[in-house]
Design an enzyme around this catalytic site. Structure first.
Site, short mmCIF file in Angstrom:
data_model
loop_
_atom_site.label_atom_id
_atom_site.label_comp_id
_atom_site.label_asym_id
_atom_site.label_seq_id
_atom_site.Cartn_x
_atom_site.Cartn_y
_atom_site.Cartn_z
CB CYS A 312 -1.04 0.00 1.10
SG CYS A 312 -0.38 -0.18 2.75
NE ARG A 342 7.17 -8.20 3.80
CZ ARG A 342 6.21 -8.09 4.69
NH1 ARG A 342 6.23 -8.83 5.79
NH2 ARG A 342 5.23 -7.22 4.51
CD GLU A 344 10.40 -13.19 5.66
OE1 GLU A 344 10.83 -13.28 6.82
OE2 GLU A 344 9.32 -12.62 5.39
NE ARG A 353 8.47 -17.06 8.30
CZ ARG A 353 7.77 -16.00 8.68
NH1 ARG A 353 8.13 -14.79 8.27
NH2 ARG A 353 6.75 -16.13 9.49
CD GLU A 361 -1.86 -4.14 1.18
OE1 GLU A 361 -1.50 -5.32 1.37
OE2 GLU A 361 -1.68 -3.22 1.98
CG ASP A 426 -1.50 -11.04 12.51
OD1 ASP A 426 -1.59 -10.14 11.64
OD2 ASP A 426 -0.46 -11.26 13.15
CD GLU A 439 0.48 -12.32 9.72
OE1 GLU A 439 1.33 -12.27 10.63
OE2 GLU A 439 0.32 -11.42 8.88
CG ASN A 442 -2.26 -8.14 7.68
OD1 ASN A 442 -2.82 -7.55 6.75
ND2 ASN A 442 -0.95 -8.11 7.83
CB CYS A 468 -4.05 -1.87 3.93
SG CYS A 468 -2.73 -2.08 5.12
NE ARG A 475 3.39 -16.72 5.16
CZ ARG A 475 3.78 -15.82 6.07
NH1 ARG A 475 2.90 -15.30 6.90
NH2 ARG A 475 5.05 -15.45 6.14
P1 ATP Z 1 5.21 -12.97 9.58
O1 ATP Z 1 5.05 -12.59 11.01
O2 ATP Z 1 4.69 -14.31 9.23
O3 ATP Z 1 6.58 -12.69 9.06
P2 ATP Z 1 4.40 -10.39 8.80
O4 ATP Z 1 3.81 -9.85 10.05
O5 ATP Z 1 5.79 -10.03 8.44
O6 ATP Z 1 4.25 -11.99 8.78
P3 ATP Z 1 2.82 -8.67 7.24
O7 ATP Z 1 3.89 -7.65 7.17
O8 ATP Z 1 1.66 -8.44 8.12
O9 ATP Z 1 3.43 -10.08 7.60
O10 ATP Z 1 2.37 -9.00 5.75
C1 ATP Z 1 1.03 -9.23 5.38
C2 ATP Z 1 0.83 -10.57 4.69
O11 ATP Z 1 1.83 -10.78 3.71
C3 ATP Z 1 0.96 -11.77 5.62
O12 ATP Z 1 -0.22 -12.03 6.28
C4 ATP Z 1 1.29 -12.86 4.63
O13 ATP Z 1 0.12 -13.32 3.99
C5 ATP Z 1 2.13 -12.16 3.60
N1 ATP Z 1 3.56 -12.37 3.85
C6 ATP Z 1 4.40 -11.63 4.60
N2 ATP Z 1 5.65 -12.10 4.57
C7 ATP Z 1 5.61 -13.19 3.76
C8 ATP Z 1 6.59 -14.11 3.31
N3 ATP Z 1 7.86 -14.00 3.68
N4 ATP Z 1 6.21 -15.11 2.49
C9 ATP Z 1 4.93 -15.23 2.07
N5 ATP Z 1 3.96 -14.38 2.46
C10 ATP Z 1 4.28 -13.36 3.28
ZN ZN Z 2 -0.95 -2.29 3.63
MG MG Z 3 7.60 -11.01 8.61
#
Ligand code: ATP
Ligand code: ZN
Ligand code: MG
Length: 509
Positions: A312, A342, A344, A353, A361, A426, A439, A442, A468, A475
């Site tokens: 967003c 990201r 990770e 992940r 979004e 979440d 998760e 959200n 958002c 996931r």
């Molecule tokens: P987590 O705690 O699992 O790392 P996050 O809090 O970093 O998640 P948000 O920043 O809230 O995740 O991102 C929103 C959404 O994006 C998540 O609910 C998930 O569906 C998706 N998402 C985030 N990180 C990843 C990832 N590394 N791989 C796949 N999907 C992801």
């Molecule tokens: Zn957002």
């Molecule tokens: Mg994360």
């Protein structure tokens, strides 16, 4: 937290002080201490808390000052107030201020420091010593740093670090809102391993990246279609396309520049697109079969920003500086135009992940009431999808990420019933194979964070709020397959129908 500021500065004038000028300046210092620095200080505040010039020495063109304060009319504020006051009076003596040189600046903070408190390391901080309840910090700052309020921001930063250290491992506040009952389970395994086994996906060559074959892609598209049919269309969200390369300017306004660095995929640009400048890099590869990464590093600029992290923020420049007509609100839009990235690190696991992922979004904005109402309707629509269509074992919880609590975003309810609603919900699904919760999406009510950051207003003058919701297709897929398995015969009808017969294009010999 008790705070004290002390600075030494040389005010360099255009000519030496005459006896007369010096006398009139001393009188001004005296008056500033008694009157000027007391302005705006609440009654009852102890004098020792208020900025005072505690030393003044005249030598040639230079007036050397020591200014000390507590929390009121802080040393640097006092210095600039004095400069403003002294200029016209000394002008009469044909003296003008040419330069202010800050020779010393120190901050003392007194209070309880948690054991795991660490002083931040920044270019402005020359030395920081914590001894018992007192943190003494020596700064290297210029007058313009003081005008930029660096000391105030540093104090704020120290306070944040203390709060963060106290918050410690708690990470985020977590409060269960809803938990579904048990649902039919048809699988015990790790869905990623099974998808690989059946040739639905293969590892791509970058870390945390997959190539999704037709079957996996069909499932993604089926989920996307369910989201469109059940949520996006009935609630009237309209599709837009948000950029996926994010310059620093966007993250500065969205607040991500406060801490997203460990997870960014950074983006750089060539110093020039002149082919001759790059010719030897290509030649090096032709001769060695290797990419000359060390040399490429010398020939790029930036990083100018990063790849999409959250979808967003990149939307908001569309509204930047605008006032929205009442009758176009609430705005409801969505983006599904590209990948998110990201870093990770060691956390990557399966398809759930990853470093490169796919999300829809959903974004909405309007008054506080409209924003909260949309979030509530969205929650109801999701509940219907997870309960009745996907038949998932899921739960949802209100979480308050540390940064939100810290930014004071969890404001008290100001009567509209909305204040307590800022925060994130979440949605988590059970993974039977690891008996853990994942998760998978959200819903966030972000308050006025984005409208403020991007200077967006509403015609009526009401506060503009936004929300958002990030729907992670990897996931959703991981959660669904972990519970229902990969045999389409075991899937709920609507998913089976939307997916159709899984296509198997490839035959490997
Ligand atoms: P987590 O705690 O699992 O790392 P996050 O809090 O970093 O998640 P948000 O920043 O809230 O995740 O991102 C929103 C959404 O994006 C998540 O609910 C998930 O569906 C998706 N998402 C985030 N990180 C990843 C990832 N590394 N791989 C796949 N999907 C992801
Ligand atoms: Zn957002
Ligand atoms: Mg994360």
């Amino acid at each position: 937290m008790q705070v004290r500021f002390r600075l030494d500065a040389e005010l360099r004038f255009s000519a030496p002080f005459s006896q007369e000028a010096e006398e009139s300046c001393r009188a001004l210092i005296d008056e500033a201490n008694r009157v000027l620095f007391m302005k705006g200080v609440p009654k009852g505040v102890d004098r020792s808390e208020v900025g005072q010039i505690t030393r003044s020495e005249f030598s040639g063109n230079t007036l050397t000052l020591t200014v000390e304060s507590g929390a009121y009319t802080r040393a640097h504020d006092a210095l600039f107030r004095f400069r403003k006051q002294v200029a016209p009076s000394l002008g009469k003596h044909r003296l003008g201020i040419r330069e202010i040189v800050v020779t010393d600046y120190s901050i003392e903070l007194e209070g309880a420091f948690p054991e795991n408190f660490r002083t931040p390391e920044l270019p402005f901080i020359k030395k920081a010593v914590l001894s018992g309840r007192v943190l003494s910090v020596d700064l290297a700052v210029s007058a313009s740093d003081l005008e930029n309020r660096i000391p105030d921001r540093l104090v704020r930063l120290f306070e944040e670090k203390i709060e963060a250290a106290e918050y410690g491992g708690k990470g985020e506040h977590w409060e269960l809102i809803y938990e579904s009952g048990a649902k039919a389970r048809h699988f015990e395994g790790d869905p990623t391993a099974e998808m690989i086994q059946r040739g639905w996906i293969k590892h791509a060559l970058s870390r945390g990246q997959w190539i999704h074959g037709p079957q996996s892609t069909q499932l993604f598209r089926a989920f996307e279609q369910i989201v469109v049919d059940e949520i996006i269309k009935p609630m009237g969200f309209t599709e837009m396309i948000f950029p996926k390369l994010v310059p620093w300017e966007v993250w500065m306004k969205s607040g991500h520049t406060k801490g997203v660095y460990p997870e960014i995929y950074y983006v750089c640009t060539p110093k020039t697109r002149d082919a001759a400048y790059w010719e030897d890099i290509g030649d090096y590869f032709k001769v060695t079969g290797e990419v000359w990464v060390d040399e490429i590093r010398n020939r790029i600029d930036g990083p100018i920003g990063g790849l999409c992290y959250a979808q967003c923020p990149s939307f908001w420049p569309f509204l930047q500086g605008e006032t929205l007509a009442n009758d176009c609100l609430p705005i409801r839009i969505f983006d599904r135009s590209g990948t998110s990235h990201r870093y990770e690190s060691g956390g990557i696991h399966g398809i759930e992940r990853v470093d490169e992922f796919h999300r829809i979004e959903i974004l909405w904005l309007g008054t506080a009431e409209q924003t909260v109402e949309t979030a509530d309707r969205l929650h109801d629509a999701y509940t219907h999808v997870f309960e009745d269509l996907l038949e998932l074992e899921w739960r949802c919880a209100k979480v308050t990420p540390w940064f939100m609590a810290q930014e004071g975003m969890i404001g008290p309810d100001n009567g509209c019933g909305c204040g307590g609603r800022i925060g994130t919900t979440d949605y988590e699904a059970l993974l039977p194979y690891s008996n853990s919760w994942l998760e998978f999406q959200n819903v966030s009510i972000n308050g006025d964070k984005y409208p403020k950051g991007f200077n967006v207003k509403i015609q009526s003058g009401a506060d503009c709020w936004s929300g958002c919701s990030g729907i992670g297709l990897e996931r959703w897929t991981a959660a669904f397959l972990a519970q229902k398995g990969l045999d389409i015969g075991n899937w709920p009808d609507i998913v089976a129908k939307k997916v159709g017969e899984p296509k198997n294009l490839f035959k490997f010999l």
